[in-house]
Design an enzyme around this catalytic site. Structure first.
Site, PDB file in Angstrom:
ATOM      1  N   ILE A 136       0.856   9.041  -4.738  1.00  0.00           N
ATOM      2  CA  ILE A 136       1.806   8.139  -4.072  1.00  0.00           C
ATOM      3  C   ILE A 136       1.511   6.683  -4.447  1.00  0.00           C
ATOM      4  O   ILE A 136       2.421   5.904  -4.747  1.00  0.00           O
ATOM      5  CB  ILE A 136       1.757   8.350  -2.537  1.00  0.00           C
ATOM      6  CG1 ILE A 136       2.224   9.770  -2.198  1.00  0.00           C
ATOM      7  CG2 ILE A 136       2.622   7.326  -1.816  1.00  0.00           C
ATOM      8  CD1 ILE A 136       2.002  10.183  -0.755  1.00  0.00           C
ATOM      9  N   ASP A 186      -9.585   1.856  -5.467  1.00  0.00           N
ATOM     10  CA  ASP A 186      -9.725   3.310  -5.317  1.00  0.00           C
ATOM     11  C   ASP A 186     -11.146   3.665  -5.705  1.00  0.00           C
ATOM     12  O   ASP A 186     -11.861   2.863  -6.318  1.00  0.00           O
ATOM     13  CB  ASP A 186      -8.708   4.036  -6.239  1.00  0.00           C
ATOM     14  CG  ASP A 186      -8.507   5.498  -5.839  1.00  0.00           C
ATOM     15  OD1 ASP A 186      -9.505   6.249  -5.771  1.00  0.00           O
ATOM     16  OD2 ASP A 186      -7.364   5.894  -5.600  1.00  0.00           O
ATOM     17  N   CYS A 212      -4.368   5.761   0.689  1.00  0.00           N
ATOM     18  CA  CYS A 212      -5.565   6.607   0.602  1.00  0.00           C
ATOM     19  C   CYS A 212      -5.515   7.626   1.744  1.00  0.00           C
ATOM     20  O   CYS A 212      -4.797   7.433   2.720  1.00  0.00           O
ATOM     21  CB  CYS A 212      -6.825   5.748   0.699  1.00  0.00           C
ATOM     22  SG  CYS A 212      -6.864   4.714   2.157  1.00  0.00           S
ATOM     23  N   PRO A 213      -6.255   8.711   1.631  1.00  0.00           N
ATOM     24  CA  PRO A 213      -6.255   9.694   2.724  1.00  0.00           C
ATOM     25  C   PRO A 213      -7.064   9.184   3.917  1.00  0.00           C
ATOM     26  O   PRO A 213      -7.855   8.245   3.779  1.00  0.00           O
ATOM     27  CB  PRO A 213      -6.931  10.910   2.099  1.00  0.00           C
ATOM     28  CG  PRO A 213      -7.733  10.392   0.972  1.00  0.00           C
ATOM     29  CD  PRO A 213      -7.122   9.113   0.508  1.00  0.00           C
ATOM     30  N   THR A 259       1.947   3.869   5.202  1.00  0.00           N
ATOM     31  CA  THR A 259       2.749   5.105   5.174  1.00  0.00           C
ATOM     32  C   THR A 259       1.814   6.301   4.972  1.00  0.00           C
ATOM     33  O   THR A 259       2.260   7.383   4.609  1.00  0.00           O
ATOM     34  CB  THR A 259       3.772   5.092   4.012  1.00  0.00           C
ATOM     35  OG1 THR A 259       3.058   4.882   2.791  1.00  0.00           O
ATOM     36  CG2 THR A 259       4.821   4.021   4.187  1.00  0.00           C
ATOM     37  N   SER A 260       0.501   6.097   5.197  1.00  0.00           N
ATOM     38  CA  SER A 260      -0.446   7.156   4.866  1.00  0.00           C
ATOM     39  C   SER A 260      -0.829   7.986   6.096  1.00  0.00           C
ATOM     40  O   SER A 260      -0.267   9.057   6.317  1.00  0.00           O
ATOM     41  CB  SER A 260      -1.664   6.556   4.178  1.00  0.00           C
ATOM     42  OG  SER A 260      -2.345   7.560   3.482  1.00  0.00           O
ATOM     43  N   ARG A 261      -1.751   7.485   6.889  1.00  0.00           N
ATOM     44  CA  ARG A 261      -2.102   8.153   8.143  1.00  0.00           C
ATOM     45  C   ARG A 261      -2.395   7.067   9.171  1.00  0.00           C
ATOM     46  O   ARG A 261      -3.031   6.055   8.866  1.00  0.00           O
ATOM     47  CB  ARG A 261      -3.324   9.067   7.988  1.00  0.00           C
ATOM     48  CG  ARG A 261      -3.037  10.389   7.302  1.00  0.00           C
ATOM     49  CD  ARG A 261      -2.131  11.328   8.132  1.00  0.00           C
ATOM     50  NE  ARG A 261      -1.852  12.579   7.441  1.00  0.00           N
ATOM     51  CZ  ARG A 261      -0.775  12.819   6.685  1.00  0.00           C
ATOM     52  NH1 ARG A 261       0.146  11.890   6.524  1.00  0.00           N
ATOM     53  NH2 ARG A 261      -0.598  13.993   6.104  1.00  0.00           N
ATOM     54  N   ASP A 299       4.780   3.679   9.112  1.00  0.00           N
ATOM     55  CA  ASP A 299       5.495   4.959   9.165  1.00  0.00           C
ATOM     56  C   ASP A 299       4.652   5.988   9.906  1.00  0.00           C
ATOM     57  O   ASP A 299       5.099   7.094  10.171  1.00  0.00           O
ATOM     58  CB  ASP A 299       5.791   5.458   7.738  1.00  0.00           C
ATOM     59  CG  ASP A 299       6.652   6.713   7.746  1.00  0.00           C
ATOM     60  OD1 ASP A 299       7.647   6.736   8.492  1.00  0.00           O
ATOM     61  OD2 ASP A 299       6.316   7.675   7.027  1.00  0.00           O
ATOM     62  N   GLU A 345       0.464   9.288  17.090  1.00  0.00           N
ATOM     63  CA  GLU A 345       1.856   9.727  16.893  1.00  0.00           C
ATOM     64  C   GLU A 345       2.094  11.174  17.316  1.00  0.00           C
ATOM     65  O   GLU A 345       3.236  11.569  17.578  1.00  0.00           O
ATOM     66  CB  GLU A 345       2.260   9.565  15.424  1.00  0.00           C
ATOM     67  CG  GLU A 345       1.561  10.561  14.481  1.00  0.00           C
ATOM     68  CD  GLU A 345       2.005  10.423  13.022  1.00  0.00           C
ATOM     69  OE1 GLU A 345       2.012   9.292  12.507  1.00  0.00           O
ATOM     70  OE2 GLU A 345       2.331  11.463  12.415  1.00  0.00           O
ATOM     71  N   HIS A 351       7.263   8.630  10.832  1.00  0.00           N
ATOM     72  CA  HIS A 351       6.691   9.529   9.824  1.00  0.00           C
ATOM     73  C   HIS A 351       7.795  10.199   8.997  1.00  0.00           C
ATOM     74  O   HIS A 351       7.863  11.417   8.878  1.00  0.00           O
ATOM     75  CB  HIS A 351       5.802  10.588  10.483  1.00  0.00           C
ATOM     76  CG  HIS A 351       4.724  11.086   9.559  1.00  0.00           C
ATOM     77  ND1 HIS A 351       3.432  11.293   9.965  1.00  0.00           N
ATOM     78  CD2 HIS A 351       4.745  11.413   8.237  1.00  0.00           C
ATOM     79  CE1 HIS A 351       2.717  11.731   8.940  1.00  0.00           C
ATOM     80  NE2 HIS A 351       3.494  11.801   7.877  1.00  0.00           N
TER      81      HIS A 351
HETATM   82  P1  NAI Z   1      -3.848  11.665  -3.594  1.00  0.00           P
HETATM   83  O1  NAI Z   1      -4.952  12.569  -3.262  1.00  0.00           O
HETATM   84  O2  NAI Z   1      -3.043  11.907  -4.832  1.00  0.00           O
HETATM   85  O3  NAI Z   1      -4.378  10.153  -3.674  1.00  0.00           O
HETATM   86  C1  NAI Z   1      -5.248   9.601  -2.731  1.00  0.00           C
HETATM   87  C2  NAI Z   1      -6.066   8.558  -3.452  1.00  0.00           C
HETATM   88  O4  NAI Z   1      -6.875   7.873  -2.481  1.00  0.00           O
HETATM   89  C3  NAI Z   1      -7.017   9.149  -4.495  1.00  0.00           C
HETATM   90  O5  NAI Z   1      -6.861   8.486  -5.730  1.00  0.00           O
HETATM   91  C4  NAI Z   1      -8.409   8.912  -3.899  1.00  0.00           C
HETATM   92  O6  NAI Z   1      -9.399   8.696  -4.856  1.00  0.00           O
HETATM   93  C5  NAI Z   1      -8.146   7.671  -3.064  1.00  0.00           C
HETATM   94  N1  NAI Z   1      -9.159   7.421  -2.059  1.00  0.00           N
HETATM   95  C6  NAI Z   1      -9.875   8.313  -1.328  1.00  0.00           C
HETATM   96  N2  NAI Z   1     -10.741   7.675  -0.513  1.00  0.00           N
HETATM   97  C7  NAI Z   1     -10.561   6.350  -0.755  1.00  0.00           C
HETATM   98  C8  NAI Z   1     -11.171   5.184  -0.229  1.00  0.00           C
HETATM   99  N3  NAI Z   1     -12.154   5.266   0.674  1.00  0.00           N
HETATM  100  N4  NAI Z   1     -10.746   3.987  -0.672  1.00  0.00           N
HETATM  101  C9  NAI Z   1      -9.777   3.905  -1.620  1.00  0.00           C
HETATM  102  N5  NAI Z   1      -9.156   4.985  -2.154  1.00  0.00           N
HETATM  103  C10 NAI Z   1      -9.555   6.184  -1.723  1.00  0.00           C
HETATM  104  O7  NAI Z   1      -2.911  11.650  -2.312  1.00  0.00           O
HETATM  105  P2  NAI Z   1      -1.369  11.226  -2.234  1.00  0.00           P
HETATM  106  O8  NAI Z   1      -0.502  12.399  -2.513  1.00  0.00           O
HETATM  107  O9  NAI Z   1      -1.159   9.987  -3.004  1.00  0.00           O
HETATM  108  O10 NAI Z   1      -1.241  10.932  -0.674  1.00  0.00           O
HETATM  109  C11 NAI Z   1      -1.933   9.867  -0.062  1.00  0.00           C
HETATM  110  C12 NAI Z   1      -1.819   9.985   1.429  1.00  0.00           C
HETATM  111  O11 NAI Z   1      -0.467   9.749   1.810  1.00  0.00           O
HETATM  112  C13 NAI Z   1      -2.120  11.389   1.991  1.00  0.00           C
HETATM  113  O12 NAI Z   1      -3.507  11.576   2.195  1.00  0.00           O
HETATM  114  C14 NAI Z   1      -1.358  11.387   3.273  1.00  0.00           C
HETATM  115  O13 NAI Z   1      -2.220  10.932   4.288  1.00  0.00           O
HETATM  116  C15 NAI Z   1      -0.252  10.362   3.064  1.00  0.00           C
HETATM  117  N6  NAI Z   1       1.090  10.952   3.081  1.00  0.00           N
HETATM  118  C16 NAI Z   1       2.034  10.434   3.934  1.00  0.00           C
HETATM  119  C17 NAI Z   1       3.303  10.962   3.977  1.00  0.00           C
HETATM  120  C18 NAI Z   1       4.377  10.396   4.864  1.00  0.00           C
HETATM  121  O14 NAI Z   1       5.412  11.067   5.087  1.00  0.00           O
HETATM  122  N7  NAI Z   1       4.255   9.197   5.407  1.00  0.00           N
HETATM  123  C19 NAI Z   1       3.659  12.135   3.151  1.00  0.00           C
HETATM  124  C20 NAI Z   1       2.624  12.535   2.226  1.00  0.00           C
HETATM  125  C21 NAI Z   1       1.384  11.986   2.223  1.00  0.00           C
END
Ligand code: NAI
Length: 334
Positions: free
Chosen positions: A156, A175, A206-207, A233-235, A259, A264, A296
């Site tokens: 994302i 990252d 980030c997660p 928009t993450s968590r 978001d 929530e 969300h």
């Molecule tokens: P991804 O796994 O592809 O990317 C997450 C990135 O965060 C990775 O590159 C990882 O190395 C990095 N990361 C991990 N710990 C970190 C830290 N301490 N500092 C900096 N970077 C760090 O995940 P993706 O698909 O990009 O999703 C990201 C987040 O978006 C998900 O974990 C989820 O929480 C959230 N999400 C939200 C949605 C929504 O509807 N609002 C829908 C889908 C995901």
């Protein structure tokens, strides 16, 4: 395979129905309730459960699922911070998620929040409806030339950086790992301190885990530019909402787009318009003119919903037909 599908809204059911047409050996049974200790009994006599972002998959719930002989947990989302993976692994219950259903859907929603907060379309919409065409208070800024900080440059975050790069922004990233494709695009990786100090807009991708919990707090906010825009928009729990409110009051935070929200679980995805929301922090957030909250919906596009349904069904089928291969893949997730 009989699968109890929790947190299932009518729009989920529609796409899951289509996706499951070809999978005659998988029976999906839909429950609108969230999975929790109170509702886990619904999973009795099923082979697997399918869950969403606010379902409770903590140790006590997984223990109960294990007792019922549940053979798999199919998350219909990318994040799995709500799953006790250690516990699932201890009970040999495979957990799978949908990692790549449409990163652009969430990235584009982050941009929608930026555009709304900047050009104040949320306020302009109501003014124009009431015949008020005055512009005072609606002034925005050009995104071109602004510095945008992106924390987390996975799927994302990468999509988000590409869009902001297209706007002509300078993109700073942070990252644990550098993304080669983004480096080729010309983004710069910096430490968090520099990202906070230099960014006009900061977007979180980030997660949620122990190291990112309340990443945005009083101390990090103090390091940011005056009037910074923060987008999450993450968590929800990446942001300490009370401390963000203090930042809004002091003017340090100029704009806040959310978001997701830490608490929530009890309110999002439900029609709460006739209820009193017993959360003063959330209620307070809604009163700021420079805060936009969405429920969300970052993931909520047609393509994403179909990918979620298709991948969930494909995961279940793979599990059913070649469990050993699947188990090997799962080690990476757990
Ligand atoms: P991804 O796994 O592809 O990317 C997450 C990135 O965060 C990775 O590159 C990882 O190395 C990095 N990361 C991990 N710990 C970190 C830290 N301490 N500092 C900096 N970077 C760090 O995940 P993706 O698909 O990009 O999703 C990201 C987040 O978006 C998900 O974990 C989820 O929480 C959230 N999400 C939200 C949605 C929504 O509807 N609002 C829908 C889908 C995901």
């Amino acid at each position: 395979m009989k699968v109890a599908v929790f947190s299932c809204k009518p729009y989920d059911k529609r796409t899951l129905d289509v996706a499951s047409e070809a999978a005659s050996d998988i029976e999906l049974v839909y429950f609108e309730s969230r999975l929790s200790l109170e509702t886990v009994a619904l999973a009795k006599s099923y082979d697997a459960v399918s869950c969403f972002v606010n379902d409770d998959l903590s140790r006590p719930v997984i223990e109960q699922l294990a007792e019922y002989g549940i053979g798999a947990i199919a998350m219909r989302c990318a994040g799995y911070n709500n799953v006790d993976l250690y516990c699932a692994k201890a009970f040999s219950i495979p957990v799978f998620h949908v990692p790549d259903y449409s990163p652009t859907s969430v990235a584009e929603h982050a941009v929608a929040l930026i555009m709304t907060l900047n050009r104040k379309t949320h306020r302009a919409y109501h003014r124009v409806k009431e015949g008020n065409f005055a512009l005072e208070g609606l002034m925005g800024f050009n995104l071109e030339g602004k510095t945008v900080g992106c924390i987390g440059t996975g799927r994302i975050g990468e999509a988000f950086c590409r869009i902001m790069n297209g706007f002509g922004c300078q993109v700073l990233c942070h990252d644990l790992f550098e993304n080669e494709r983004l480096l080729a695009l010309g983004v710069e990786y910096v430490d968090l301190e520099s990202l906070y100090a230099k960014s006009d807009i900061i977007s979180l991708h980030c997660p949620l885990n122990a190291s990112t919990h309340h990443l945005i707090n009083r101390s990090s906010i103090e390091k940011m530019k005056d009037g910074v825009m923060i987008i999450n928009t993450s968590r929800g729990a990446l942001v300490n909402a009370q401390e963000a409110i203090d930042g809004l009051y002091s003017g340090k935070i100029g704009y806040l787009g959310l978001d997701v929200y830490e608490q929530e679980g009890k309110i999002f995805f439900e029609d709460m318009s006739s209820h009193i929301i017993h959360d003063t922090v959330f209620q307070l957030l809604l009163t700021f003119p420079n805060v936009v909250v969405t429920g969300h919906q970052g993931y909520f596009t047609d393509i994403a919903l179909h990918h979620i349904a298709d991948t969930t069904l494909a995961n279940l089928e793979q599990l059913q037909h070649s469990p050993d291969a699947f188990q090997r893949e799962l080690t990476a997730i757990c």
